[in-house]
Scaffold this motif. Structure first.
Motif, PDB file in Angstrom:
ATOM      1  N   UNK A 249      11.673  -8.270  49.620  1.00 41.22           N
ATOM      2  CA  UNK A 249      12.125  -9.478  50.200  1.00 41.22           C
ATOM      3  C   UNK A 249      13.281  -9.363  51.310  1.00 41.22           C
ATOM      4  N   UNK A 250      14.037  -8.237  51.273  1.00 44.21           N
ATOM      5  CA  UNK A 250      14.766  -8.154  52.474  1.00 44.21           C
ATOM      6  C   UNK A 250      14.079  -8.191  53.939  1.00 44.21           C
ATOM      7  N   UNK A 251      12.918  -6.982  53.546  1.00 40.34           N
ATOM      8  CA  UNK A 251      12.201  -6.720  54.762  1.00 40.34           C
ATOM      9  C   UNK A 251      11.270  -8.116  55.235  1.00 40.34           C
ATOM     10  N   UNK A 252      10.847  -8.616  54.220  1.00 32.87           N
ATOM     11  CA  UNK A 252      10.183  -9.966  54.613  1.00 32.87           C
ATOM     12  C   UNK A 252      11.172 -10.875  55.390  1.00 32.87           C
ATOM     13  N   UNK A 253      12.294 -10.887  54.960  1.00 31.94           N
ATOM     14  CA  UNK A 253      13.142 -12.070  55.621  1.00 31.94           C
ATOM     15  C   UNK A 253      13.245 -11.438  56.964  1.00 31.94           C
ATOM     16  N   UNK A 254      13.352 -10.384  57.408  1.00 31.01           N
ATOM     17  CA  UNK A 254      13.625  -9.677  58.686  1.00 31.01           C
ATOM     18  C   UNK A 254      12.507  -9.772  59.696  1.00 31.01           C
ATOM     19  N   UNK A 255      11.367  -9.510  59.218  1.00 33.45           N
ATOM     20  CA  UNK A 255      10.198  -9.433  60.241  1.00 33.45           C
ATOM     21  C   UNK A 255       9.595 -10.916  60.502  1.00 33.45           C
ATOM     22  N   UNK A 256       8.766 -10.805  61.582  1.00 35.02           N
ATOM     23  CA  UNK A 256       8.088 -11.960  61.748  1.00 35.02           C
ATOM     24  C   UNK A 256       8.489 -12.508  63.239  1.00 35.02           C
ATOM     25  N   UNK A 257       8.321 -13.877  63.371  1.00 34.23           N
ATOM     26  CA  UNK A 257       8.856 -14.643  64.706  1.00 34.23           C
ATOM     27  C   UNK A 257      10.165 -14.288  65.217  1.00 34.23           C
ATOM     28  N   UNK A 258      10.899 -14.186  64.162  1.00 35.26           N
ATOM     29  CA  UNK A 258      12.585 -14.062  64.831  1.00 35.26           C
ATOM     30  C   UNK A 258      12.558 -12.963  65.705  1.00 35.26           C
ATOM     31  N   UNK A 259      12.355 -11.557  65.078  1.00 35.81           N
ATOM     32  CA  UNK A 259      12.804 -10.407  65.494  1.00 35.81           C
ATOM     33  C   UNK A 259      11.500 -10.343  66.877  1.00 35.81           C
ATOM     34  N   UNK A 260      10.267 -10.908  66.912  1.00 38.47           N
ATOM     35  CA  UNK A 260       9.385 -11.098  67.892  1.00 38.47           C
ATOM     36  C   UNK A 260      10.103 -11.696  68.915  1.00 38.47           C
ATOM     37  N   UNK A 261      10.611 -12.860  68.808  1.00 38.01           N
ATOM     38  CA  UNK A 261      11.251 -13.690  70.029  1.00 38.01           C
ATOM     39  C   UNK A 261      12.450 -12.934  70.728  1.00 38.01           C
ATOM     40  N   UNK A 262      13.132 -12.153  69.534  1.00 38.79           N
ATOM     41  CA  UNK A 262      14.283 -11.365  70.296  1.00 38.79           C
ATOM     42  C   UNK A 262      13.564 -10.169  71.174  1.00 38.79           C
ATOM     43  N   UNK A 263      12.278  -9.651  70.924  1.00 41.70           N
ATOM     44  CA  UNK A 263      11.937  -8.753  71.697  1.00 41.70           C
ATOM     45  C   UNK A 263      11.372  -9.261  72.918  1.00 41.70           C
ATOM     46  N   UNK A 264      10.535 -10.604  73.012  1.00 43.62           N
ATOM     47  CA  UNK A 264      10.097 -11.021  74.014  1.00 43.62           C
ATOM     48  C   UNK A 264      11.413 -11.470  75.037  1.00 43.62           C
ATOM     49  N   UNK A 265      12.335 -12.203  74.427  1.00 43.90           N
ATOM     50  CA  UNK A 265      13.247 -12.715  75.250  1.00 43.90           C
ATOM     51  C   UNK A 265      14.060 -11.362  75.918  1.00 43.90           C
ATOM     52  N   UNK A 266      14.355 -10.298  75.405  1.00 42.69           N
ATOM     53  CA  UNK A 266      14.978  -9.311  75.961  1.00 42.69           C
ATOM     54  C   UNK A 266      14.037  -8.344  77.071  1.00 42.69           C
ATOM     55  N   UNK A 267      12.711  -8.613  76.727  1.00 43.28           N
ATOM     56  CA  UNK A 267      11.682  -7.858  77.850  1.00 43.28           C
ATOM     57  C   UNK A 267      11.925  -8.529  79.259  1.00 43.28           C
ATOM     58  N   UNK A 268      11.875 -10.195  79.055  1.00 42.77           N
ATOM     59  CA  UNK A 268      12.240 -11.069  80.212  1.00 42.77           C
ATOM     60  C   UNK A 268      13.478 -10.748  80.732  1.00 42.77           C
ATOM     61  N   UNK A 269      14.489 -10.735  80.212  1.00 42.49           N
ATOM     62  CA  UNK A 269      15.701 -10.164  80.625  1.00 42.49           C
ATOM     63  C   UNK A 269      15.678  -9.095  81.626  1.00 42.49           C
ATOM     64  N   UNK A 270      15.302  -8.101  80.930  1.00 42.11           N
ATOM     65  CA  UNK A 270      15.422  -7.086  81.545  1.00 42.11           C
ATOM     66  C   UNK A 270      14.352  -6.881  82.897  1.00 42.11           C
ATOM     67  N   UNK A 271      13.409  -7.516  82.749  1.00 44.48           N
ATOM     68  CA  UNK A 271      12.281  -7.916  83.768  1.00 44.48           C
ATOM     69  C   UNK A 271      13.072  -8.396  84.998  1.00 44.48           C
ATOM     70  N   UNK A 272      13.813  -9.496  84.577  1.00 40.89           N
ATOM     71  CA  UNK A 272      14.747  -9.953  85.750  1.00 40.89           C
ATOM     72  C   UNK A 272      15.601  -9.237  86.345  1.00 40.89           C
TER      73      UNK A 272
END
Length: 323
Positions: A249-272
Motif C-alpha cells: 500500500x505504501x509503494x502503491x501510494x508513491x508510484x505513478x503520475x506524481x513521481x513521473x511528473x517530478x521526474x519530467x519537471x526536473x528534466x526540463x529544469x536541468x535542460x533549461x
C-alpha cells in the motif's frame, strides 16, 4: 499499570515497525548528481518513508554499483538484482515499440506532459513491461542537436553526418534528415564526441549538465521537431510480490503520475539550466531556428511518425497519448 501498559504497547509497536522494515534497492547507472536521483529516487524514499513512519525506504545505488550497463537495467529488476531500476525504452527498442511512440515528433500535444501521455496510454502499453510494476514513466525535454565542429541550420547540413541516437525512433528521424544514426548508450557519448567517432547527437539539453556534453560539443541547434526521449522506472514483480500488504500500500501510494511528473519537471529544469550555461561559453554557437527554418525539418520528419505508428500497430496508443 496503565502507564506501564502504554509503554509496553508503544515498545511493541516500535519493535514491530523495525522488524518489518523494508529498504528497497534502487539501481542507478549514473552518478548521484544526475537529475534522476533527487527527482525520482530521493522523492520515492521521502514519500514512502513518510507514509510508513520510516519502515519502508528507498536507497539509491549509484554509478552502476549494482551493474554498470544502462542497457541491462530493466532485466536487473526482473531478476531481483535490484528492487527498482530506471532506464530508457530506446536501449531495447524491440520491447517497447508502442511505448516509444511518445518519442516521435508531433506526438505529445502542446501543453501536455509527456508523462501524462504515457500514463494515459497505459492500457495499450502495459504489456511491454513484463515481470515488473511500472513505478514512473516520463519524457525528456524536446531533443536538440548537439554537435562538434558542425553548425546545423538546414537538413542539408546533416547529410552523411554520424549522429548518435538512443533508439529506433530517433534513428528513423535521423535517417529521414539524411544523417547516419549510431545507436549507443548515453554514457558513451562524451568519449564518442571527443574522439570524433560521431559528429553529434540528437538528445535532450539536460545532458549538458547530467553528462557534461557541452565540454566536448560546440554547436547547438534548437527548434527542430526531433521528438523527445522516454524513460521508465520499474520495480521487479518478485520484489513487489514479496512485500507485506501494508508495504504494498505504501509503494502503491508513491508510484505513478506524481513521481513521473517530478521526474519530467526536473528534466526540463536541468535542460533549461544547461542551455543557459552553455550560451554563456564563447566557444559555443547556438542556432535558434525560426518557424520557417523548423518547417523544413518538419516536412521530412513528420511522415516518419505516421509510418512508425502504423508499423507497430500503435494507432490506439497514439490516440490515448493525444487525448
Amino acid at each position: 499499570m496503565k502507564l506501564a501498559s502504554i509503554a509496553f504497547a508503544a515498545g511493541m509497536a516500535v519493535a514491530a515497525s523495525v522488524a518489518g522494515a523494508q529498504e528497497l534497492k534502487f539501481a542507478n547507472f549514473t552518478p548521484p548528481f544526475h537529475t534522476v536521483n533527487a527527482s525520482v529516487i530521493e522523492k520515492l524514499n521521502a514519500d514512502m518513508s513518510a507514509a510508513s513512519g520510516g519502515s519502508v525506504t528507498v536507497r539509491g545505488y549509484h554509478g552502476g554499483e549494482l551493474g554498470a550497463g544502462p542497457v541491462e537495467q530493466y532485466v536487473r529488476a526482473v531478476q531481483g538484482v535490484a528492487d527498482m531500476t530506471w532506464g530508457l525504452p530506446g536501449y531495447t527498442s524491440s520491447q517497447f515499440q508502442k511505448t516509444m511512440i511518445v518519442e516521435m515528433p508531433g506526438v505529445v500535444p502542446d501543453g501536455k506532459c509527456g508523462c501524462d501521455a504515457l500514463w494515459d496510454a497505459m492500457d495499450e502499453i502495459k504489456g511491454e513491461f513484463p515481470g515488473t510494476v511500472p513505478v514512473a514513466l516520463w519524457t525528456s525535454e524536446p531533443n536538440i542537436m548537439i554537435m562538434r565542429d558542425k553548425v546545423i541550420r538546414t537538413p542539408a547540413d546533416l547529410q552523411g553526418l554520424k549522429i548518435r541516437v538512443a533508439g529506433a525512433t530517433a534513428a528513423e528521424v535521423a535517417t529521414a534528415l539524411g544523417a547516419t544514426p549510431v545507436q549507443m548508450p548515453i554514457n558513451q557519448v562524451y568519449n564518442a564526441l571527443e574522439t570524433g567517432l560521431i559528429d553529434g547527437v540528437f538528445t535532450g539539453s539536460s545532458t549538458l549538465d547530467d553528462f557534461k556534453l557541452d565540454e566536448v560539443a560546440n554547436s547547438f541547434t534548437i527548434g527542430a521537431p526531433l521528438g523527445r526521449l522516454a524513460f521508465f522506472a520499474v520495480m521487479g514483480q518478485g520484489s513487489y510480490g514479496a512485500l507485506s500488504a501494508e508495504a504494498k500500500a505504501v509503494v502503491d501510494g508513491a508510484i505513478g503520475r506524481g513521481v513521473s511528473t517530478s521526474a519530467e519537471t526536473a528534466w526540463n529544469a536541468t535542460g533549461e539550466a544547461g542551455v543557459a550555461r552553455a550560451r554563456g561559453d564563447a566557444k559555443n554557437t547556438f542556432v535558434d531556428l525560426t518557424a520557417e527554418e523548423a518547417a523544413a525539418f518538419a516536412a521530412l520528419v513528420m511522415p516518419v511518425t505516421e509510418s512508425y505508428v502504423a508499423s507497430v500497430g500503435g494507432e490506439a496508443a497514439l490516440a490515448a497519448m493525444q487525448k
